[in-house]
Enzyme design. Structure first.
Site, short mmCIF file in Angstrom:
data_model
loop_
_atom_site.label_atom_id
_atom_site.label_comp_id
_atom_site.label_asym_id
_atom_site.label_seq_id
_atom_site.Cartn_x
_atom_site.Cartn_y
_atom_site.Cartn_z
N PRO A 2 0.95 -1.25 0.01
CA PRO A 2 0.22 0.13 -0.11
C PRO A 2 1.03 1.09 0.06
CG PRO A 2 -0.10 -1.20 2.00
CD PRO A 2 0.79 -2.04 1.25
N GLU A 3 0.65 2.26 -0.77
CA GLU A 3 1.20 3.53 -0.83
C GLU A 3 0.32 4.61 -0.20
OE1 GLU A 3 2.99 4.39 -4.63
OE2 GLU A 3 3.23 2.50 -5.00
N HIS A 100 -4.47 -15.31 10.70
CA HIS A 100 -3.56 -14.05 10.48
C HIS A 100 -4.16 -12.79 11.36
CE1 HIS A 100 -0.69 -16.81 8.63
NE2 HIS A 100 -1.75 -16.76 7.62
N ARG A 119 2.02 -12.01 6.14
CA ARG A 119 3.25 -11.95 6.16
C ARG A 119 4.24 -11.43 7.33
NH1 ARG A 119 4.53 -10.29 0.09
NH2 ARG A 119 6.65 -10.75 0.47
N ARG A 162 21.50 16.05 -7.58
CA ARG A 162 21.60 14.53 -7.13
C ARG A 162 21.79 13.82 -8.62
NH1 ARG A 162 19.00 14.49 -1.95
NH2 ARG A 162 19.35 12.16 -1.87
#
Ligand SMILES: [Zn+2]
Length: 283
Positions: A2-3, A100, A119, A162
């Site tokens: 997820p972002e 879970h 996980r 950069r």
């Protein structure tokens, strides 16, 4: 993984059940996720009211009446489920506990929030509310892309000189908070910037143009997430994973959506992760 938009969607989905409500019972079914849970975790949650919820980067923060803040990180596979929603017209019975389901919070309004994570890359922690932004996970994160501190001068300064590829620069959480692989690919496509181009070679005008693009890409996804929330009560109560159509992400081999381009979207691997882009539109 997820972002920012998915985490924002999960938080908005949790708020009606959690914000302003008291945790009547906390069930913690194992000693750790990615890291050990804090000492006496269940006891420190029980009886506390959730005063305020907000999001920083990919972390959900729930400030409690005890001057501690519950931090929730979904990690790779963490899922939040809501059942017994007091506001819903489509009340779900609490489902049977699954393998879970690591943390189960029952609220005084009848809602149950379950954190399920097969996980176990997710995390939960308790921080002192007064100093929460100095917590190791939150300190040093760059500005929120939808907040006031993120603007053109910040991004120009952060990218100046950069040598890293633009893809890596925009993924750098110190430069900008919450962007991940998907939304960086989408941003660079709309900005017409090749993901492998060095940050120092991108012009100031191009960087300036990225600021509204980043906001737009994220806002569109949050909007899509918001519409998914309207339906979730009718589904299985799981928050945050919604259908969203992308311009380039996951579309390698398909035709570029730009009018009259006709080029196939390409995929390259950068730092172990796939970058999707249009070789004609992005340079
Ligand atoms: Zn194209």
């Amino acid at each position: 993984m997820p972002e920012l938009p998915e985490v924002e969607t999960v938080m908005r989905g949790l708020m009606p059940s959690m914000q302003g409500s008291v945790i009547a019972r906390a069930q913690v079914n194992r000693p750790d996720l990615r890291w050990p849970f804090p000492e006496h975790f269940a006891e420190r949650l029980t009886g506390k009211r959730v005063e305020r919820m907000w999001r920083r980067s990919k972390y959900i923060l729930a400030e409690l009446s005890s001057a501690e803040t519950l931090l929730i990180h979904l990690g790779m596979s963490g899922r939040m489920l809501v059942s017994g929603d007091p506001l819903g017209n489509f009340v779900h019975e609490h489902p049977a506990t699954e393998k879970h389901d690591h943390v189960v919070l029952d609220f005084d309004n009848g809602a149950r929030v379950t954190f399920n994570d097969p996980r176990r890359f997710g995390a939960m922690d308790l921080l002192d509310t007064a100093t929460q932004e100095q917590h190791k996970l939150l300190a040093g994160i760059g500005p929120e892309p939808l907040g006031n501190q993120f603007d053109e001068s910040h991004l120009i300064a952060a990218l100046k000189g950069r040598k890293m590829p633009m893809k890596s620069a925009l993924l750098d959480q110190k430069i900008i908070a919450g962007l991940g692989n998907i939304y960086v690919c989408e941003t660079l496509y709309r900005g017409k910037i090749h993901p492998a181009r060095r940050a120092c070679d991108v012009t100031e005008n191009e960087v300036r143009a990225l600021v509204p693009i980043i906001r737009e890409v994220l806002s569109e996804a949050i909007e899509a997430g918001g519409s998914s929330l309207k339906d979730f009560r009718q589904a299985d109560g799981e928050l945050g994973y919604f259908q969203h159509s992308f311009d380039v992400y996951g579309r390698d081999g398909e035709t570029c959506k730009a009018p009259e381009c006709g080029t196939q979207i390409a995929r390259i691997v950068q730092s172990g992760r796939s970058s999707f882009f249009c070789p004609s539109c992005q340079s």
